[in-house]
Design a protein around this motif. Structure first.
Motif, PDB file in Angstrom:
ATOM      1  N   ASP A 116      28.846  41.953  42.467  1.00 16.26           N
ATOM      2  CA  ASP A 116      29.189  42.492  41.131  1.00 16.26           C
ATOM      3  C   ASP A 116      30.400  43.602  41.289  1.00 16.26           C
ATOM      4  O   ASP A 116      31.249  43.569  40.571  1.00 16.26           O
ATOM      5  CB  ASP A 116      28.074  43.383  40.521  1.00 16.26           C
ATOM      6  N   ASP A 117      30.643  44.241  42.617  1.00 14.52           N
ATOM      7  CA  ASP A 117      31.580  45.336  42.711  1.00 14.52           C
ATOM      8  C   ASP A 117      32.819  44.245  42.954  1.00 14.52           C
ATOM      9  O   ASP A 117      33.918  44.722  42.419  1.00 14.52           O
ATOM     10  CB  ASP A 117      31.373  46.159  44.117  1.00 14.52           C
ATOM     11  N   HIS A 118      32.706  43.326  43.736  1.00 13.23           N
ATOM     12  CA  HIS A 118      33.907  42.454  43.943  1.00 13.23           C
ATOM     13  C   HIS A 118      34.373  41.848  42.659  1.00 13.23           C
ATOM     14  O   HIS A 118      35.559  41.832  42.471  1.00 13.23           O
ATOM     15  CB  HIS A 118      33.681  41.133  44.859  1.00 13.23           C
ATOM     16  N   ILE A 119      33.643  41.236  41.805  1.00  7.46           N
ATOM     17  CA  ILE A 119      33.739  40.676  40.528  1.00  7.46           C
ATOM     18  C   ILE A 119      34.319  41.851  39.469  1.00  7.46           C
ATOM     19  O   ILE A 119      35.371  41.543  38.805  1.00  7.46           O
ATOM     20  CB  ILE A 119      32.482  40.006  39.599  1.00  7.46           C
ATOM     21  N   ALA A 120      34.109  42.986  39.697  1.00  7.12           N
ATOM     22  CA  ALA A 120      34.444  44.037  38.711  1.00  7.12           C
ATOM     23  C   ALA A 120      35.762  44.352  39.239  1.00  7.12           C
ATOM     24  O   ALA A 120      36.902  44.808  38.526  1.00  7.12           O
ATOM     25  CB  ALA A 120      33.619  45.497  38.904  1.00  7.12           C
ATOM     26  N   ARG A 121      36.167  44.467  40.516  1.00  6.00           N
ATOM     27  CA  ARG A 121      37.545  44.717  40.980  1.00  6.00           C
ATOM     28  C   ARG A 121      38.295  43.677  40.685  1.00  6.00           C
ATOM     29  O   ARG A 121      39.522  43.935  40.231  1.00  6.00           O
ATOM     30  CB  ARG A 121      37.718  44.706  42.497  1.00  6.00           C
ATOM     31  N   TRP A 122      38.110  42.473  40.560  1.00  9.13           N
ATOM     32  CA  TRP A 122      38.985  41.198  40.182  1.00  9.13           C
ATOM     33  C   TRP A 122      39.275  41.531  38.546  1.00  9.13           C
ATOM     34  O   TRP A 122      40.322  41.203  38.332  1.00  9.13           O
ATOM     35  CB  TRP A 122      38.033  39.965  40.234  1.00  9.13           C
ATOM     36  N   GLN A 123      38.282  41.522  37.720  1.00 10.71           N
ATOM     37  CA  GLN A 123      38.522  41.886  36.468  1.00 10.71           C
ATOM     38  C   GLN A 123      39.258  43.116  36.040  1.00 10.71           C
ATOM     39  O   GLN A 123      40.248  43.153  35.178  1.00 10.71           O
ATOM     40  CB  GLN A 123      37.015  42.243  35.819  1.00 10.71           C
ATOM     41  N   THR A 124      39.466  44.181  37.059  1.00  7.98           N
ATOM     42  CA  THR A 124      40.370  45.367  36.894  1.00  7.98           C
ATOM     43  C   THR A 124      41.776  44.714  37.148  1.00  7.98           C
ATOM     44  O   THR A 124      42.786  45.254  36.576  1.00  7.98           O
ATOM     45  CB  THR A 124      39.959  46.510  37.845  1.00  7.98           C
ATOM     46  N   GLN A 125      41.769  44.010  38.086  1.00  9.29           N
ATOM     47  CA  GLN A 125      43.276  43.244  38.353  1.00  9.29           C
ATOM     48  C   GLN A 125      43.693  42.321  37.494  1.00  9.29           C
ATOM     49  O   GLN A 125      44.707  42.294  37.205  1.00  9.29           O
ATOM     50  CB  GLN A 125      43.213  42.703  39.911  1.00  9.29           C
ATOM     51  N   PHE A 126      42.714  41.657  36.905  1.00 11.91           N
ATOM     52  CA  PHE A 126      43.279  40.308  36.095  1.00 11.91           C
ATOM     53  C   PHE A 126      42.514  40.808  34.579  1.00 11.91           C
ATOM     54  O   PHE A 126      41.494  40.043  34.413  1.00 11.91           O
ATOM     55  CB  PHE A 126      42.800  39.121  36.453  1.00 11.91           C
ATOM     56  N   THR A 127      42.728  41.893  33.878  1.00 11.65           N
ATOM     57  CA  THR A 127      42.159  42.367  32.821  1.00 11.65           C
ATOM     58  C   THR A 127      42.033  41.309  31.711  1.00 11.65           C
ATOM     59  O   THR A 127      40.660  41.259  31.118  1.00 11.65           O
ATOM     60  CB  THR A 127      42.769  43.647  32.317  1.00 11.65           C
ATOM     61  N   GLU A 128      42.741  40.458  31.178  1.00 12.69           N
ATOM     62  CA  GLU A 128      42.563  39.440  30.186  1.00 12.69           C
ATOM     63  C   GLU A 128      42.302  38.261  30.663  1.00 12.69           C
ATOM     64  O   GLU A 128      42.011  37.182  29.832  1.00 12.69           O
ATOM     65  CB  GLU A 128      43.540  39.693  29.446  1.00 12.69           C
ATOM     66  N   ALA A 129      42.335  37.903  32.143  1.00 13.96           N
ATOM     67  CA  ALA A 129      42.006  36.463  32.573  1.00 13.96           C
ATOM     68  C   ALA A 129      40.809  36.080  32.225  1.00 13.96           C
ATOM     69  O   ALA A 129      39.714  36.940  32.677  1.00 13.96           O
ATOM     70  CB  ALA A 129      42.704  36.218  33.946  1.00 13.96           C
ATOM     71  N   THR A 130      40.496  34.779  32.348  1.00  5.27           N
ATOM     72  CA  THR A 130      39.108  34.164  32.002  1.00  5.27           C
ATOM     73  C   THR A 130      39.198  33.114  33.337  1.00  5.27           C
ATOM     74  O   THR A 130      40.393  32.307  33.202  1.00  5.27           O
ATOM     75  CB  THR A 130      38.541  33.643  30.857  1.00  5.27           C
TER      76      THR A 130
END
Length: 184
Positions: A116-130
């Motif tokens: 979950d920490d890794h996913i959260a970091r990815w989401q911070t880097q790519f805020t609008e990407a899916t």
């Protein structure tokens, strides 16, 4: 089960607020939520036994049911796309085993919290990407699929593929590979 599911949600929230590891309560919460979704909301804890007797969601023996594998991958991808931390952790508890491992060229994350920490970091880097995924192939309790991520309606920012090892209908290990990153 509905009462137990609410109680487990409360226990998870209180554990997280106190800084206590909530991995095990999240697992029981996910199991209770699945029992409720399966129509056992008015029953007690024995209703969860049905989940164990039903066998793995991805088939039994050496095969992997393609539809079940595709559903699990869809839920896995939803975990990456979920921005609400509580909902993301609940999805992860349904998708991954308690001691799951996620490995790609940039990280090795072991356990639900680390993933979950890794996913959260990815989401911070790519805020609008899916993420989106392609066709899912599976056999012998493993699945393989390609994926891409990017902004809605635009060319993908990145592409790759994952090989996933399953255990009792959930993800035990993910090996992620990056194909290329294109200008988006």
């Amino acid at each position: 089960m509905e009462t137990h599911a609410r109680s487990m949600r409360h226990l998870v929230e209180e554990s997280e607020a106190a800084g206590v590891d909530a991995e095990l309560p999240r697992l029981f919460q996910a199991m209770a939520d699945r029992a409720v979704a399966a129509g056992h909301g008015s029953e007690g804890y024995p209703a969860m036994v049905h989940q164990f007797r039903a066998g793995p969601a991805t088939g039994t023996g050496e095969g992997t049911d393609a539809d079940a594998g595709a559903r699990l991958v869809a839920k896995y991808i939803s975990t990456w796309n979920e921005r609400d931390p509580r909902r993301r952790r609940a999805l992860a508890a349904e998708v991954f085993t308690a001691h799951a491992e996620y490995v790609d060229p940039s990280v090795q994350a072991v356990g639900l919290r680390a993933i979950d920490d890794h996913i959260a970091r990815w989401q911070t880097q790519f805020t609008e990407a899916t993420f989106q995924f392609g066709e899912v192939h599976g056999h012998h309790n493993s699945v393989y699929f390609d994926w891409s991520f990017g902004l809605s309606g635009e060319s993908p920012i990145g592409r790759g593929w994952d090989t996933v090892e399953l255990e009792h209908g959930r993800i035990r290990r993910v090996f992620g590979f990056f194909a290329s990153r294109t200008a988006g």
